[in-house]
Motif scaffolding. Structure first.
Motif, PDB file in Angstrom:
ATOM      1  N   ALA A 320      71.102   0.484  41.748  1.00 20.63           N
ATOM      2  CA  ALA A 320      70.980   1.841  41.195  1.00 20.63           C
ATOM      3  C   ALA A 320      70.358   1.620  39.595  1.00 20.63           C
ATOM      4  CB  ALA A 320      72.538   2.340  40.895  1.00 20.63           C
ATOM      5  N   GLU A 321      70.635   0.424  38.995  1.00 14.61           N
ATOM      6  CA  GLU A 321      70.107   0.302  37.808  1.00 14.61           C
ATOM      7  C   GLU A 321      68.581  -0.112  37.880  1.00 14.61           C
ATOM      8  OE1 GLU A 321      71.687  -2.560  34.866  1.00 14.61           O
ATOM      9  OE2 GLU A 321      73.485  -2.774  36.315  1.00 14.61           O
ATOM     10  N   ALA A 322      68.268  -0.641  38.979  1.00 15.05           N
ATOM     11  CA  ALA A 322      66.726  -1.037  39.262  1.00 15.05           C
ATOM     12  C   ALA A 322      65.977   0.593  39.507  1.00 15.05           C
ATOM     13  CB  ALA A 322      66.714  -1.840  40.305  1.00 15.05           C
ATOM     14  N   GLU A 323      66.878   1.176  40.337  1.00  9.63           N
ATOM     15  CA  GLU A 323      66.058   2.650  40.762  1.00  9.63           C
ATOM     16  C   GLU A 323      65.945   3.410  39.568  1.00  9.63           C
ATOM     17  OE1 GLU A 323      66.646   5.617  44.274  1.00  9.63           O
ATOM     18  OE2 GLU A 323      68.192   4.355  44.218  1.00  9.63           O
ATOM     19  N   ALA A 324      67.092   3.333  38.606  1.00  9.29           N
ATOM     20  CA  ALA A 324      66.925   4.250  37.438  1.00  9.29           C
ATOM     21  C   ALA A 324      65.696   3.688  36.586  1.00  9.29           C
ATOM     22  CB  ALA A 324      68.139   4.221  36.808  1.00  9.29           C
ATOM     23  N   LEU A 325      65.566   2.591  36.489  1.00 14.33           N
ATOM     24  CA  LEU A 325      64.489   2.046  35.657  1.00 14.33           C
ATOM     25  C   LEU A 325      63.157   2.304  36.062  1.00 14.33           C
ATOM     26  CD1 LEU A 325      63.447   0.731  33.087  1.00 14.33           C
ATOM     27  CD2 LEU A 325      63.783  -1.683  34.207  1.00 14.33           C
ATOM     28  N   ALA A 326      62.921   2.222  37.508  1.00 14.34           N
ATOM     29  CA  ALA A 326      61.937   2.459  38.243  1.00 14.34           C
ATOM     30  C   ALA A 326      61.439   4.048  38.022  1.00 14.34           C
ATOM     31  CB  ALA A 326      62.101   2.272  39.655  1.00 14.34           C
ATOM     32  N   ALA A 327      62.366   4.795  38.132  1.00 18.67           N
ATOM     33  CA  ALA A 327      62.176   6.253  37.983  1.00 18.67           C
ATOM     34  C   ALA A 327      61.528   6.666  36.647  1.00 18.67           C
ATOM     35  CB  ALA A 327      63.388   7.206  38.078  1.00 18.67           C
ATOM     36  N   ALA A 328      62.333   5.765  35.670  1.00 16.05           N
ATOM     37  CA  ALA A 328      61.717   5.921  34.145  1.00 16.05           C
ATOM     38  C   ALA A 328      60.244   5.487  33.763  1.00 16.05           C
ATOM     39  CB  ALA A 328      62.738   5.212  33.166  1.00 16.05           C
ATOM     40  N   LEU A 329      60.021   4.542  34.792  1.00 23.09           N
ATOM     41  CA  LEU A 329      58.459   3.993  34.394  1.00 23.09           C
ATOM     42  C   LEU A 329      57.837   4.846  35.216  1.00 23.09           C
ATOM     43  CD1 LEU A 329      59.451   0.185  34.974  1.00 23.09           C
ATOM     44  CD2 LEU A 329      58.630   1.339  32.625  1.00 23.09           C
ATOM     45  N   VAL A 330      57.719   5.193  36.396  1.00 27.07           N
ATOM     46  CA  VAL A 330      56.959   5.930  37.341  1.00 27.07           C
ATOM     47  C   VAL A 330      57.307   7.439  37.851  1.00 27.07           C
ATOM     48  CG1 VAL A 330      55.453   3.696  37.706  1.00 27.07           C
ATOM     49  CG2 VAL A 330      57.261   4.585  39.143  1.00 27.07           C
ATOM     50  N   GLY A 331      58.489   7.727  37.566  1.00 29.17           N
ATOM     51  CA  GLY A 331      58.765   8.759  38.239  1.00 29.17           C
ATOM     52  C   GLY A 331      58.299  10.005  37.709  1.00 29.17           C
ATOM     53  N   TYR A 332      57.569  10.118  36.703  1.00 30.36           N
ATOM     54  CA  TYR A 332      56.609  11.346  36.378  1.00 30.36           C
ATOM     55  C   TYR A 332      55.619  11.676  37.334  1.00 30.36           C
ATOM     56  CZ  TYR A 332      53.179   7.883  34.763  1.00 30.36           C
ATOM     57  OH  TYR A 332      52.387   6.817  34.581  1.00 30.36           O
ATOM     58  N   THR A 333      55.296  10.477  38.124  1.00 33.06           N
ATOM     59  CA  THR A 333      54.127  10.775  39.059  1.00 33.06           C
ATOM     60  C   THR A 333      54.721  11.511  40.246  1.00 33.06           C
ATOM     61  OG1 THR A 333      54.533   8.729  40.308  1.00 33.06           O
ATOM     62  CG2 THR A 333      53.118   8.311  38.443  1.00 33.06           C
ATOM     63  N   GLY A 334      55.859  11.642  40.458  1.00 33.24           N
ATOM     64  CA  GLY A 334      56.566  12.142  41.528  1.00 33.24           C
ATOM     65  C   GLY A 334      56.168  11.680  42.915  1.00 33.24           C
ATOM     66  N   ILE A 335      55.557  10.291  42.946  1.00 35.09           N
ATOM     67  CA  ILE A 335      55.372   9.820  44.287  1.00 35.09           C
ATOM     68  C   ILE A 335      56.427   8.613  44.357  1.00 35.09           C
ATOM     69  CG2 ILE A 335      53.768   7.994  45.288  1.00 35.09           C
ATOM     70  CD1 ILE A 335      51.518   8.923  43.241  1.00 35.09           C
ATOM     71  N   VAL A 336      57.234   9.135  45.651  1.00 33.35           N
ATOM     72  CA  VAL A 336      58.383   8.415  46.216  1.00 33.35           C
ATOM     73  C   VAL A 336      58.051   7.096  46.433  1.00 33.35           C
ATOM     74  CG1 VAL A 336      60.381   8.390  47.688  1.00 33.35           C
ATOM     75  CG2 VAL A 336      59.717  10.569  46.650  1.00 33.35           C
ATOM     76  N   PRO A 337      57.131   6.729  47.301  1.00 32.38           N
ATOM     77  CA  PRO A 337      56.721   5.534  47.652  1.00 32.38           C
ATOM     78  C   PRO A 337      56.412   4.422  46.316  1.00 32.38           C
ATOM     79  CG  PRO A 337      55.706   6.830  49.044  1.00 32.38           C
ATOM     80  CD  PRO A 337      56.473   7.847  47.858  1.00 32.38           C
ATOM     81  N   LEU A 338      55.897   5.026  45.451  1.00 30.50           N
ATOM     82  CA  LEU A 338      55.637   4.303  44.099  1.00 30.50           C
ATOM     83  C   LEU A 338      56.677   3.668  43.465  1.00 30.50           C
ATOM     84  CD1 LEU A 338      53.637   3.098  42.266  1.00 30.50           C
ATOM     85  CD2 LEU A 338      53.286   5.310  41.089  1.00 30.50           C
ATOM     86  N   ILE A 339      57.762   4.908  43.437  1.00 27.79           N
ATOM     87  CA  ILE A 339      59.138   4.636  42.879  1.00 27.79           C
ATOM     88  C   ILE A 339      59.857   3.546  43.503  1.00 27.79           C
ATOM     89  CG2 ILE A 339      61.270   5.571  42.047  1.00 27.79           C
ATOM     90  CD1 ILE A 339      59.714   8.390  41.580  1.00 27.79           C
ATOM     91  N   THR A 340      59.794   3.648  45.049  1.00 34.07           N
ATOM     92  CA  THR A 340      60.475   2.436  45.764  1.00 34.07           C
ATOM     93  C   THR A 340      60.148   1.142  45.346  1.00 34.07           C
ATOM     94  OG1 THR A 340      60.972   4.290  47.264  1.00 34.07           O
ATOM     95  CG2 THR A 340      61.074   1.912  47.981  1.00 34.07           C
TER      96      THR A 340
END
Length: 473
Positions: A320-340
């Motif tokens: 969950a920590e890693a997913e939250a950080l990933a969202a903070a880094l690239v979440g603004y793109t809205g691309i789910v595969p990129l966030i994953t």
């Protein structure tokens, strides 16, 4: 009266004929007995002579490494099988030609037929001699423990597959140019430290200076151009097939552990050793101590990274920590595969950072548990961007676990046998050259097995030939 005389004469002729036959039989029996006695004497002389030849083993090899080999080189250091034959001939002469009495024989010739050198059969001949040297020290529990080392490596390899299955390519983390994003959200994301970039930069600059920044690292090196795998070797002519069993390979690893030094444990003084990290050389085969140490640490990191990554995949909180950080880094793109993809990239560098911290603990004499869990996890995700500073701190090891040398044995147990054999002989060869000042000493001049043949003329005039097979142990 005349008739009586005829009877006596007929008996005398009969006895004379019988006596001739008896004399002939006795003569044949005596000659055969003498022939067999000569054969026994020759066989005995061969035993004594062969033992005398084998008694001229290289004493430095025995004193330093417990190995019995016969150096068959001449004064110039060149391989010379006839040098052994001449020694055998000399001892045979002493044991036969100078004897007196009924069993005196005339020596015709002695010859060395087949022989095996230390480097034959991809070094298996050497391995078997090392195993024989160590067999008195080994016990069944030691072999069982050594087998477990190999099993641990297999476990680490399975864990490593978790990283390979989730391997992220740099292109997967790139944001497509045609994607329209919120500028403010992008600027906000750019202020977040990306641990992936931090670790990639750290890898580019080299990890050894970080994990061993304050530790003395040897700068010794060996000339690879003179090693056994880089030069043409002398070869034996024996048809004897030599292969090493699984148990022999395990015992050989134990022999190496007993004889050779490694980082933090120099078995011999620095002056007389060509390199200090000998076990590391057996594993990696690089020229310098520093390169070999770095190579071993990379392999340990490889092992630990797979185990650490596999654990992270099972820890829901860290995921969950890693997913939250990933969202903070690239979440603004809205691309789910990129966030994953970013999430798994963060998990991978997190596992790598934890591995660096573990290697630091090992180098400073601590222990690290082989299996990872919530209680023995050290590095927090928020600390990943500052991992170099944390590594230079006083990280504490686990109370129970494996020390550096135990990880070393795991790597040694899965290293190719041929490489270990030849590299072991490299180290032995260099050391013997150093302590004897005989630069021409070579392991491919060392004989461990031979068969010889001797021919003599027996006292009865018949030629006797006896063959003998001899080896150390």
């Amino acid at each position: 009266m005349k008739e009586d005389k005829k009877e006596r004469g007929s008996i005398t002729v009969f006895l004379a004929l019988v006596l001739l036959i008896l004399i002939s039989i006795v003569t044949q029996v005596m000659q055969e007995a003498m022939f067999q006695a000569d054969r026994i004497k020759l066989a005995s002389a061969m035993d004594v002579s062969f033992n005398a030849v084998l008694g001229e083993y290289c004493k430095e090899l025995v004193e330093e490494y417990g190995l019995f080999f016969l150096d068959v080189s001449d004064e110039s250091g060149m391989f010379d099988k006839e040098n052994v034959a001449s020694r055998l001939d000399y001892y045979m002469y002493k044991n036969i030609q100078e004897q007196s009495g009924m069993l005196q024989m005339q020596l015709i010739d002695t010859e060395i037929k087949e022989f095996i050198l230390a480097t034959d059969c991809d070094g298996v001949a050497f391995l078997k001699e090392a195993v024989k040297a160590y067999k008195e020290k080994m016990v069944a529990k030691t072999i069982e423990s050594a087998m477990q080392q190999s099993q641990k490596y297999q476990e680490a390899e399975k864990s490593r597959k978790a990283i390979e299955e989730n391997q992220i390519q740099p292109s997967e983390l790139e944001i497509p140019k045609e994607i329209k994003v919120d500028t403010k959200e992008k600027e906000k994301a750019e202020k977040v430290v990306n641990p992936v970039k931090v670790i990639e930069a750290l890898k580019a600059n080299g990890f050894l200076g970080i994990v061993a920044w304050d530790l003395p690292i040897s700068s010794k090196s060996i000339d690879l151009g003179t090693t056994l795998q880089r030069r043409k070797l002398n070869q034996g002519n024996s048809q004897k097939k030599q292969t090493a069993s699984v148990s022999e390979k395990i015992v050989f690893d134990l022999y190496c552990k007993d004889q050779f030094s490694y980082f933090g444990n120099q078995k011999r003084d620095d002056i007389s050793s060509c390199i200090n990290y000998e076990i590391e050389y057996l594993i990696c085969g690089k020229a310098g101590d520093k390169e070999n140490l770095k190579g071993v640490l990379e392999k340990i990191i490889w092992m630990r990274e797979g185990i650490n990554f596999a654990y992270l995949l099972t820890d829901s909180e860290k995921m969950a920590e890693a997913e939250a950080l990933a969202a903070a880094l690239v979440g603004y793109t809205g691309i789910v595969p990129l966030i994953t993809a970013m999430k798994f990239a963060i998990l991978a560098v997190w596992a790598y950072g934890e591995s660096l911290l573990e290697v630091r603990i090992l180098l400073t004499g601590g222990k690290v548990d082989f299996i990872k869990n919530k209680n023995n996890w050290r590095l927090q995700l928020s600390e990943l961007s500052n991992v170099a500073t944390i590594i230079k701190g006083n990280a504490k090891g686990d109370e129970q676990g494996l020390a550096y040398e135990e990880y070393l044995w795991i790597l040694l147990s899965v290293s190719p046998t041929k490489g270990k054999c030849y590299r072991s002989m490299d180290l032995i060869e260099k050391r013997i050259q150093g302590i004897t000042n005989i630069i021409s000493f070579r392991m491919d001049n060392c004989m461990s097995y031979m068969t010889g043949e001797a021919s003599v003329v027996s006292r009865c005039g018949r030629i006797i030939t006896v063959s003998k097979e001899m080896e150390y142990w």
